[in-house]
Design a protein around this motif. Structure first.
Motif, PDB file in Angstrom:
ATOM      1  N   GLY A 266      30.245  36.107  47.391  1.00 38.62           N
ATOM      2  CA  GLY A 266      31.518  35.847  46.725  1.00 38.62           C
ATOM      3  C   GLY A 266      31.547  34.583  45.892  1.00 38.62           C
ATOM      4  O   GLY A 266      30.597  34.240  45.212  1.00 38.62           O
TER       5      GLY A 266
ATOM      6  N   SER B 119      30.396  35.665  51.885  1.00 37.04           N
ATOM      7  CA  SER B 119      29.545  34.474  51.787  1.00 37.04           C
ATOM      8  C   SER B 119      29.947  33.636  50.585  1.00 37.04           C
ATOM      9  O   SER B 119      30.103  34.153  49.467  1.00 37.04           O
ATOM     10  CB  SER B 119      28.085  34.910  51.636  1.00 37.04           C
TER      11      SER B 119
ATOM     12  N   ARG C 278      30.370  25.308  47.063  1.00 34.85           N
ATOM     13  CA  ARG C 278      30.438  24.343  45.959  1.00 34.85           C
ATOM     14  C   ARG C 278      31.799  23.671  45.849  1.00 34.85           C
ATOM     15  O   ARG C 278      31.904  22.515  45.480  1.00 34.85           O
ATOM     16  CB  ARG C 278      30.182  25.040  44.620  1.00 34.85           C
TER      17      ARG C 278
ATOM     18  N   PHE D 146      21.503  30.462  51.429  1.00 33.64           N
ATOM     19  CA  PHE D 146      20.694  31.138  52.452  1.00 33.64           C
ATOM     20  C   PHE D 146      19.310  30.507  52.567  1.00 33.64           C
ATOM     21  O   PHE D 146      18.586  30.762  53.525  1.00 33.64           O
ATOM     22  CB  PHE D 146      20.541  32.620  52.092  1.00 33.64           C
ATOM     23  N   GLY D 147      18.927  29.726  51.554  1.00 31.97           N
ATOM     24  CA  GLY D 147      17.571  29.199  51.507  1.00 31.97           C
ATOM     25  C   GLY D 147      16.662  30.105  50.697  1.00 31.97           C
ATOM     26  O   GLY D 147      15.591  30.492  51.183  1.00 31.97           O
ATOM     27  N   GLY D 148      17.109  30.450  49.500  1.00 31.81           N
ATOM     28  CA  GLY D 148      16.282  31.252  48.591  1.00 31.81           C
ATOM     29  C   GLY D 148      16.126  32.686  49.065  1.00 31.81           C
ATOM     30  O   GLY D 148      16.805  33.139  49.999  1.00 31.81           O
TER      31      GLY D 148
ATOM     32  N   HIS E  47      30.052  35.112  40.513  1.00 37.08           N
ATOM     33  CA  HIS E  47      30.470  34.906  39.127  1.00 37.08           C
ATOM     34  C   HIS E  47      29.382  35.398  38.172  1.00 37.08           C
ATOM     35  O   HIS E  47      28.196  35.279  38.486  1.00 37.08           O
ATOM     36  CB  HIS E  47      30.730  33.408  38.931  1.00 37.08           C
TER      37      HIS E  47
ATOM     38  N   ALA F 227      26.512  33.144  37.859  1.00 37.09           N
ATOM     39  CA  ALA F 227      25.725  32.789  39.055  1.00 37.09           C
ATOM     40  C   ALA F 227      24.497  33.698  39.107  1.00 37.09           C
ATOM     41  O   ALA F 227      24.301  34.481  40.039  1.00 37.09           O
ATOM     42  CB  ALA F 227      26.577  32.911  40.319  1.00 37.09           C
TER      43      ALA F 227
ATOM     44  N   ARG G 172      21.238  33.133  39.419  1.00 33.84           N
ATOM     45  CA  ARG G 172      20.161  32.944  40.403  1.00 33.84           C
ATOM     46  C   ARG G 172      20.480  33.706  41.679  1.00 33.84           C
ATOM     47  O   ARG G 172      19.621  34.378  42.253  1.00 33.84           O
ATOM     48  CB  ARG G 172      19.966  31.443  40.700  1.00 33.84           C
ATOM     49  N   MET G 173      21.736  33.583  42.144  1.00 33.09           N
ATOM     50  CA  MET G 173      22.120  34.288  43.370  1.00 33.09           C
ATOM     51  C   MET G 173      21.961  35.796  43.179  1.00 33.09           C
ATOM     52  O   MET G 173      21.489  36.494  44.083  1.00 33.09           O
ATOM     53  CB  MET G 173      23.575  33.943  43.724  1.00 33.09           C
TER      54      MET G 173
ATOM     55  N   LYS H  93      32.752  29.597  28.872  1.00 32.86           N
ATOM     56  CA  LYS H  93      31.841  30.677  29.245  1.00 32.86           C
ATOM     57  C   LYS H  93      32.554  32.014  29.033  1.00 32.86           C
ATOM     58  O   LYS H  93      33.773  32.076  29.206  1.00 32.86           O
ATOM     59  CB  LYS H  93      31.502  30.581  30.736  1.00 32.86           C
TER      60      LYS H  93
HETATM   61  P1  NAP Z   1      23.645  30.214  41.287  1.00 27.97           P
HETATM   62  O1  NAP Z   1      23.120  29.182  40.357  1.00 27.97           O
HETATM   63  O2  NAP Z   1      23.419  31.643  40.953  1.00 27.97           O
HETATM   64  O3  NAP Z   1      23.041  30.010  42.752  1.00 27.97           O
HETATM   65  C1  NAP Z   1      22.450  28.802  43.169  1.00 27.97           C
HETATM   66  C2  NAP Z   1      22.289  28.868  44.675  1.00 27.97           C
HETATM   67  O4  NAP Z   1      23.558  28.749  45.316  1.00 27.97           O
HETATM   68  C3  NAP Z   1      21.730  30.182  45.181  1.00 27.97           C
HETATM   69  O5  NAP Z   1      20.319  30.217  45.035  1.00 27.97           O
HETATM   70  C4  NAP Z   1      22.208  30.163  46.609  1.00 27.97           C
HETATM   71  O6  NAP Z   1      21.459  29.245  47.391  1.00 27.97           O
HETATM   72  C5  NAP Z   1      23.583  29.549  46.486  1.00 27.97           C
HETATM   73  N1  NAP Z   1      24.642  30.556  46.348  1.00 27.97           N
HETATM   74  C6  NAP Z   1      25.237  31.003  45.206  1.00 27.97           C
HETATM   75  N2  NAP Z   1      26.197  31.884  45.490  1.00 27.97           N
HETATM   76  C7  NAP Z   1      26.220  31.995  46.834  1.00 27.97           C
HETATM   77  C8  NAP Z   1      27.022  32.737  47.748  1.00 27.97           C
HETATM   78  N3  NAP Z   1      28.021  33.539  47.319  1.00 27.97           N
HETATM   79  N4  NAP Z   1      26.762  32.610  49.066  1.00 27.97           N
HETATM   80  C9  NAP Z   1      25.777  31.788  49.527  1.00 27.97           C
HETATM   81  N5  NAP Z   1      24.991  31.060  48.705  1.00 27.97           N
HETATM   82  C10 NAP Z   1      25.230  31.149  47.382  1.00 27.97           C
HETATM   83  O7  NAP Z   1      25.192  29.981  41.573  1.00 27.97           O
HETATM   84  P2  NAP Z   1      26.224  28.931  40.905  1.00 27.97           P
HETATM   85  O8  NAP Z   1      26.376  29.267  39.475  1.00 27.97           O
HETATM   86  O9  NAP Z   1      25.830  27.572  41.347  1.00 27.97           O
HETATM   87  O10 NAP Z   1      27.563  29.383  41.637  1.00 27.97           O
HETATM   88  C11 NAP Z   1      27.792  29.034  42.981  1.00 27.97           C
HETATM   89  C12 NAP Z   1      28.975  29.814  43.499  1.00 27.97           C
HETATM   90  O11 NAP Z   1      30.124  29.525  42.713  1.00 27.97           O
HETATM   91  C13 NAP Z   1      28.787  31.324  43.443  1.00 27.97           C
HETATM   92  O12 NAP Z   1      29.224  31.863  44.672  1.00 27.97           O
HETATM   93  C14 NAP Z   1      29.656  31.791  42.308  1.00 27.97           C
HETATM   94  O13 NAP Z   1      30.223  33.061  42.537  1.00 27.97           O
HETATM   95  C15 NAP Z   1      30.713  30.701  42.253  1.00 27.97           C
HETATM   96  N6  NAP Z   1      31.193  30.449  40.879  1.00 27.97           N
HETATM   97  C16 NAP Z   1      30.301  30.141  39.896  1.00 27.97           C
HETATM   98  C17 NAP Z   1      30.764  29.925  38.621  1.00 27.97           C
HETATM   99  C18 NAP Z   1      29.807  29.644  37.500  1.00 27.97           C
HETATM  100  O14 NAP Z   1      30.272  29.494  36.361  1.00 27.97           O
HETATM  101  N7  NAP Z   1      28.500  29.560  37.744  1.00 27.97           N
HETATM  102  C19 NAP Z   1      32.133  30.004  38.345  1.00 27.97           C
HETATM  103  C20 NAP Z   1      33.021  30.302  39.382  1.00 27.97           C
HETATM  104  C21 NAP Z   1      32.541  30.527  40.641  1.00 27.97           C
HETATM  105  P3  NAP Z   1      20.200  29.705  48.257  1.00 27.97           P
HETATM  106  O15 NAP Z   1      19.094  29.937  47.287  1.00 27.97           O
HETATM  107  O16 NAP Z   1      19.967  28.560  49.181  1.00 27.97           O
HETATM  108  O17 NAP Z   1      20.570  30.972  48.974  1.00 27.97           O
END
Ligand code: NAP
Length: 244
Positions: free
Chosen positions: A9, A32, A36, A52-54, A74, A77, A79-80, A192
């Motif tokens: 999520g 999950s 952040r 989760f640790g990759g 999102h 996101a 990488r996830m 974005k």
């Molecule tokens: P990302 O770059 O795709 O992921 C980086 C790392 O964060 C992943 O490798 C994972 O760590 C951890 N992660 C991401 N989403 C997770 C989840 N739902 N549950 C558990 N671990 C998660 O993600 P991001 O862009 O940093 O975004 C982080 C979170 O914010 C996401 O859940 C996303 O839906 C939310 N979000 C992002 C944005 C955006 O613009 N990027 C905007 C609004 C909300 P591990 O490798 O250790 O598992």
């Protein structure tokens, strides 16, 4: 027998999805979050927080008897999403992407589409409303433009030398966004292409004021089954080959 469903999520859609799916007696739903945001909007039902640790960590987690995964992270996101695709393939757990559609330009919009934040930073001049999230600001640190930076939590790391900070969480209203753009004499909006209604008001406000929008388009996603509505999610879950 109930199936254990993991929702990845961090979005409004994930909250709606958890509310919808926790009503199904045949599912145990675990949401999950990455952890952040300091005070996240929590989904109903069970919630776990933190990475989760990759891929390896996610594989280990899925093996504790997760029967299906829905990726409602999102659109940026990536990488996830790729980690989920790889881990699910490895342990042969079905994976569904539940992704909000991208925004599309309508008559009156003045969009400049770019592929990434560096491309957006290269177009910044004058007074810029920057709403790309606090973790993506580094490419703008070298810009001479003045920025109104809006994020949910305070940004860390390098910021542009001339800026004001506005901490706020959507959803936002178009009338208030127009007022914000006017009050700060904004020349350019950087966004974005997140899609969805919660943050669309700034795009409508820019259109109303005939302002250009630098639109950072979405990164690639892994190829997975996809659903666009709760009904499609239910239909996917009910497909016989997705039962364990
Ligand atoms: P990302 O770059 O795709 O992921 C980086 C790392 O964060 C992943 O490798 C994972 O760590 C951890 N992660 C991401 N989403 C997770 C989840 N739902 N549950 C558990 N671990 C998660 O993600 P991001 O862009 O940093 O975004 C982080 C979170 O914010 C996401 O859940 C996303 O839906 C939310 N979000 C992002 C944005 C955006 O613009 N990027 C905007 C609004 C909300 P591990 O490798 O250790 O598992």
């Amino acid at each position: 027998m109930t199936r254990r469903l993991l929702i990845l999520g961090g979005t409004g859609e994930a909250v709606l999805l958890a509310r919808h799916l926790t009503r199904r007696p045949d599912l145990d739903v675990i949401s999950s979050l990455a952890g952040r945001v300091a005070n996240p909007a929590l989904p109903v039902g069970a919630v776990r927080v933190g990475g989760f640790g990759g891929v390896d960590g996610l594989v280990a987690y899925l093996k504790q008897r997760i029967d299906a995964v829905i990726d409602t992270t999102h659109p940026f996101a990536a990488r996830m999403s790729f980690n989920a695709a790889e881990a699910c393939r490895h342990v042969q757990v079905p994976l569904l992407g539940f992704v909000r559609p991208a925004w599309q330009p309508v008559p009156g919009d003045r969009w400049l589409s770019v592929a990434d934040m560096a491309g957006a930073a290269a177009l910044c001049q004058g007074r810029v409303f920057l709403t790309v999230g606090r973790q993506e600001l580094a490419p703008f640190a070298g810009c001479d433009a003045w920025f109104l930076i809006r994020s949910i939590d305070p940004p860390g790391g390098a910021l542009p030398p001339r800026h004001a900070l506005l901490l706020a969480r959507g959803p936002f209203e178009t009338t208030a966004e127009i007022e914000l753009l006017r009050a700060n004499a904004i020349d350019l909006v950087v966004s974005k292409n997140s899609g969805g209604p919660a943050t669309y008001a700034k795009i409508a406000a820019a259109r109303a004021l005939e302002l250009p929008v630098v639109m950072v388009e979405r990164p690639a996603r892994p190829a997975t089954d996809e659903a666009r509505s709760l009904d499609e999610v239910d239909a996917w879950l009910d497909r016989p080959h997705h039962t364990p």
